[in-house]
Scaffold this motif. Structure first.
Motif, PDB file in Angstrom:
ATOM      1  N   ALA A  92       0.835  -1.206   0.000  1.00 29.77           N
ATOM      2  CA  ALA A  92       0.000   0.000   0.000  1.00 29.77           C
ATOM      3  C   ALA A  92       0.868   1.254   0.000  1.00 29.77           C
ATOM      4  N   ASP A  94       2.146  -7.469  -8.754  1.00 37.69           N
ATOM      5  CA  ASP A  94       2.515  -6.699  -7.563  1.00 37.69           C
ATOM      6  C   ASP A  94       3.778  -5.895  -7.842  1.00 37.69           C
ATOM      7  N   THR A  99      -5.257   5.803  -1.851  1.00 35.25           N
ATOM      8  CA  THR A  99      -4.391   4.673  -1.544  1.00 35.25           C
ATOM      9  C   THR A  99      -4.268   3.762  -2.757  1.00 35.25           C
ATOM     10  N   TRP A 100      -3.038   3.481  -3.118  1.00 33.36           N
ATOM     11  CA  TRP A 100      -2.747   2.560  -4.215  1.00 33.36           C
ATOM     12  C   TRP A 100      -2.412   1.207  -3.619  1.00 33.36           C
ATOM     13  N   ASP A 101      -2.994   0.164  -4.193  1.00 32.52           N
ATOM     14  CA  ASP A 101      -2.803  -1.185  -3.654  1.00 32.52           C
ATOM     15  C   ASP A 101      -1.533  -1.869  -4.137  1.00 32.52           C
ATOM     16  N   LYS A 119      -0.761  -2.650  -7.180  1.00 31.00           N
ATOM     17  CA  LYS A 119      -0.966  -3.464  -8.380  1.00 31.00           C
ATOM     18  C   LYS A 119      -0.626  -2.640  -9.623  1.00 31.00           C
ATOM     19  N   THR A 178       0.029   5.557   0.193  1.00 30.75           N
ATOM     20  CA  THR A 178      -1.066   6.515   0.393  1.00 30.75           C
ATOM     21  C   THR A 178      -0.588   7.952   0.210  1.00 30.75           C
TER      22      THR A 178
END
Length: 221
Positions: free
Chosen positions: A108, A158, A148-150, A152, A110
């Motif tokens: 994550a 990932d 927020t970027w996960d 991906k 943010t």
């Protein structure tokens, strides 16, 4: 603690000391020549005192400049020391700062975004090399909000942990461009003094003191 990691303060002091020593030597030589010439001058063709006066004024001006350099050097050293002490006091604190680069950690990353009005935005996420790794479309509300970027990528893989930056392009309902600002947040874990200016570190992220917006005591685990 002294802030002379780059040697700039030491070098400046050494240069000033050398210049002052050279000036004193030259001034002594000048006075010796002056008194010798005055003692042996031709009474019918005396020396031009205006030239000597001008040279004396020049010597005085150089000496005054050296004294000014000493004062400025002392002020700079005091400022650097104060800045270092302030920065060290922020270690362990949770801070928010202006910036578009933050750390992807544990899947994550943010950013805090601020929009002057509701808007539809495209967020481009780029790695430390500037390569585009992901794009997201989000609806922004008026004011502050988190994005927020996960972690991906566009292909669904990932992304590796590290530093990532964002570019936000937003438009309101009328199609007009909306300027969105970004902030980053984290807990300060160190201070870098190698450049002569205190820079906070959050992992690999570097945060100048001048970009700080908020400072809070980090939440206890």
């Amino acid at each position: 603690m002294p802030v002379d990691a780059t040697g700039s303060s030491t070098s400046a002091t050494s240069a000033t000391t050398t210049s002052r020593s050279t000036l004193a030597s030259n001034f002594d030589t000048f006075l010796t020549l002056l008194t010798t010439q005055l003692r042996n001058q031709n009474p019918l063709d005396p020396l031009d005192t205006n030239q000597f006066t001008q040279q004396l004024v020049q010597f005085a001006g150089v000496e005054q400049q050296l004294q000014t350099n000493d004062t400025l050097g002392a002020l700079l050293a005091a400022t650097q020391t104060s800045q270092a002490a302030t920065a060290l006091g922020l270690v362990g604190k949770s801070v928010t700062a202006d910036g578009d680069t933050t750390l992807l950690d544990d899947g994550a990353a943010t950013w805090k975004l601020n929009a002057p009005s509701a808007a539809s935005a495209t967020v481009e996420i780029r790695n430390a090399s500037g390569a585009l790794v992901a794009t997201r479309t989000v609806d922004l509300d008026y004011g502050d909000q988190d994005f927020t970027w996960d972690g991906k990528t566009t292909s669904g893989a990932d992304a590796p942990e590290g530093l990532y930056s964002i570019v936000v392009t937003a438009k309101d309902a009328a199609g007009s461009t909306v300027s969105v600002t970004s902030e980053i947040a984290g807990t300060v874990d160190g201070v870098d003094l190698t450049t002569g200016t205190a820079v906070l570190t959050i992992g690999d992220l570097r945060v100048p003191l001048s970009s700080l917006k908020h400072i809070r005591t980090a939440a206890a685990n």
